[in-house]
Design a protein around this motif. Sequence first.
Motif, short mmCIF file in Angstrom:
data_model
loop_
_atom_site.label_atom_id
_atom_site.label_comp_id
_atom_site.label_asym_id
_atom_site.label_seq_id
_atom_site.Cartn_x
_atom_site.Cartn_y
_atom_site.Cartn_z
N ILE A 117 0.87 -1.30 -0.07
CA ILE A 117 -0.01 0.03 0.06
C ILE A 117 1.09 1.34 0.02
O ILE A 117 1.88 1.03 0.66
CB ILE A 117 -0.85 -0.03 1.23
CG1 ILE A 117 -1.93 -1.29 1.09
CG2 ILE A 117 -1.85 1.37 1.32
CD1 ILE A 117 -2.78 -1.38 2.58
N HIS A 118 0.52 2.29 -0.79
CA HIS A 118 1.50 3.47 -0.77
C HIS A 118 1.35 4.18 0.67
O HIS A 118 0.57 4.16 1.36
CB HIS A 118 0.68 4.44 -1.80
CG HIS A 118 1.49 5.55 -1.98
ND1 HIS A 118 1.87 6.59 -1.19
CD2 HIS A 118 2.48 5.87 -3.15
CE1 HIS A 118 2.82 7.50 -1.77
NE2 HIS A 118 3.14 6.96 -2.84
N PRO A 119 2.80 4.37 0.83
CA PRO A 119 2.98 4.85 2.35
C PRO A 119 2.24 6.24 2.55
O PRO A 119 1.83 6.70 3.93
CB PRO A 119 4.37 4.87 2.49
CG PRO A 119 4.97 5.01 1.09
CD PRO A 119 3.82 4.24 0.40
N GLY A 120 1.80 6.94 1.57
CA GLY A 120 1.14 8.04 1.87
C GLY A 120 -0.20 8.08 2.09
O GLY A 120 -0.94 8.73 3.04
N ILE A 121 -0.96 6.98 1.91
CA ILE A 121 -2.27 6.40 2.13
C ILE A 121 -2.21 6.12 3.77
O ILE A 121 -3.18 6.47 4.49
CB ILE A 121 -2.59 5.20 1.28
CG1 ILE A 121 -3.09 5.68 0.00
CG2 ILE A 121 -3.97 4.84 2.04
CD1 ILE A 121 -3.29 4.89 -0.95
N ILE A 122 -1.26 5.33 4.12
CA ILE A 122 -1.20 5.04 5.29
C ILE A 122 -0.69 6.22 6.65
O ILE A 122 -1.16 6.20 7.63
CB ILE A 122 0.17 4.14 5.69
CG1 ILE A 122 -0.31 2.58 4.81
CG2 ILE A 122 0.17 3.63 7.19
CD1 ILE A 122 0.85 1.77 4.52
N LEU A 123 0.06 6.99 5.87
CA LEU A 123 0.38 8.53 6.48
C LEU A 123 -0.87 9.31 6.89
O LEU A 123 -1.15 9.76 7.71
CB LEU A 123 1.33 9.23 5.84
CG LEU A 123 1.49 10.61 6.50
CD1 LEU A 123 2.23 10.53 7.85
CD2 LEU A 123 2.67 11.23 5.29
N THR A 135 0.18 12.15 0.36
CA THR A 135 -0.81 11.33 0.71
C THR A 135 -1.72 10.75 -0.15
O THR A 135 -2.90 10.17 -0.14
CB THR A 135 -1.62 12.34 2.00
OG1 THR A 135 -1.96 13.27 1.23
CG2 THR A 135 -0.80 12.45 3.11
N LYS A 136 -1.81 11.67 -1.44
CA LYS A 136 -2.76 11.08 -2.41
C LYS A 136 -2.22 10.00 -3.27
O LYS A 136 -2.63 9.38 -4.29
CB LYS A 136 -2.96 12.30 -3.58
CG LYS A 136 -3.73 13.35 -2.85
CD LYS A 136 -4.97 13.16 -2.19
CE LYS A 136 -5.83 14.25 -1.58
NZ LYS A 136 -6.77 13.90 -0.78
#
Length: 162
Positions: free
Chosen positions: A11-17, A46-47
């Motif tokens: 999962i993209h780390p920005g989504i987790i952030l 985050t996007k």
Amino acid sequence: MQISIEKYKGIHPGIILERELKKRRLKKAAFALSLKEYPQTLNEITKGRRGITPALSLKIDEALELEEGTMLVLQAYYEIEKEKLKTDQLPNLSLLRKALFWDTNIETINWSRQAKAIIKRVFERGNEIEKNELIRFYGEKKIREAIGSLASIKVLQHNKID
């Protein structure tokens, strides 16, 4: 604080952030400024449109009291997943109507991770050509696992696939 990396792999780390910031009730712009980063940069991350650099990872990890390297490891797992998608075999997309996947971009579907949902959708709404393509791509065993043995046996017999 400890984040269980295992469930976030790919999962993209920005989504987790973004989820982490919401959980802590932190505003993205204020958080970005506290890291001495532009709010636009953090917004792009985050996007999922921008990756996390090692320097930014260190800042985020420290600010959120995460283990050092957490965000960078998540970025690495995301990049690995993206690369695997490039090399994985895809079904013949010309045989699948885009209308079946009206709610997503058919070009970006993760065919292995979302297999069960894809199989169910095609076997509920697809035509014989589309069903046969999924049987060819996933194999009978995976089809049976996704839609149930009795239903899949009838479908396979109907499609004359042994």
